[in-house]
Design an enzyme around this catalytic site. Sequence first.
Site: not given
Length: 461
Positions: A268, A298, A441
């Site tokens: 992750e 990201e 998450d």
Amino acid sequence: MVRELLEKARELSIYTAYNTNVDAIVYLKGEMVQRLIDEFGADAVRKRIDEYPRQINEPLDFVARLVHALKTGKPMAVPLVNEELHSWFDSHFKYDVERMGGQAGIIANLLSSLDFRRVTVYTPHLAKKQAEMFVNRPNLFYPVVENGRLIFKHPREAYRENDPLKVNRIFEFRAGTTFKLGDETITVPFSGRFIVSARFESIRIYTEPELRPFLPRIGEMSDGAILSGYQGIKLRYSDGKDANHYLKKAKEDIMLLKREKDVKVHLEFASIQSRELRKKVIYNLFPLVDSVGMDESEIAYVLSALGYDRLADRIFTYTRIEDTVLGGKILIDEMNLELLQIHTIYYIMYIAHADNPLGEEELRQSLELATTLAASRASLGEITSPDQISVGMSVPYNERGEYVKLRFEEAKRKLRTKEYKLVIIPTRLVQNPVSTVGLGDTISTGAFTSYLAMLKEKGEL
Ligand code: AMP
């Protein structure tokens, strides 16, 4: 459908490492921001925003980056490198909640609360206060080496008195909050959070030497591993160790986990401010793992680190699905990933190679489970039992859902996609989330574990 898939996923045993911390949460109000701006003066704040500090060294760095985050409404995390600022924060804010933070900690608590068969969590630092943040359930384990043997304890029973504690301060902001920066009135466009993450010498991301020989055994016992926290590695430490040292160890850890059985590993990815470290994490670790999850900003940073600056800039500026798909294709090809999952506020996407054992419909179901879990968490603040998936099921898809699908179909027609399996779903978006911490998450955990569950069903795991 989503419920049945969760049932299957719950039969899995998962290992997760490395980062945990205590999240000290402040629910930001307009007056609080105003007070900070008034303390430092609007001009000084504006000037510092333009300088865009990458780290927090003094209070004005914090105020500038906070105001910038509020203005754009984008979630951000900035490292705090000056340990002396603890008292400044503690004198300026009262924390509303303290709870488990850090991806490994959040993922461990989530999987354990969802009643997975066995959840093993490892974090190199386990202070008493940190240990107490783990849910008290019998399926949660922490590996301990005693008399040369590997045993498992509940994390609450495994804490070490003198371990360092990492506290991250999280400023949750709500859409509609307003304040003034000089003459300019700022209204926060989206709900989100600004994270001041503690980056100190004493906190290291690694597996203790006594435990490392047992990683092959842990890998063998697990159906999958979810690894995160590499953003906490520093480029240099005062004892002479550097990021290369820790990344070498991190590589070895993955190879050790896979030694007895090719256990699937998901990494992750979280934002890494330093381009140098970001590049090292990508080049060292991506080629070793099977699956990677990240959010939209990201992927732009990752592409920029790989040299695709123009594409990265386009993603930053226009956030077009077409560019994200193109970036995703580049990434799975260059790093030879089995699966890449990208989550954004409006959609979640999987990109895999055409020979992936799962079909597009199965991949879609996996993303469905992911967004439904995130919607449950956003509505409740925390998921405490598997049946709470039903809360997420009643959250509608975001209003741009149809538009997202259209744009995606268009992108598929334009780009060469024959060699890939590409799936996108709109997110179920909670209007007034109780909290936005850990939603990414949660998405990645729901996606990866349900992916594994379906592989297992096909005899591919
Ligand atoms: P990250 O930035 O990695 O923490 O991921 C945040 C993700 O959580 C976003 O990409 C969305 O898919 C999801 N998310 C954010 N806000 C909400 C919300 N209010 N309700 C449901 N899901 C959300």
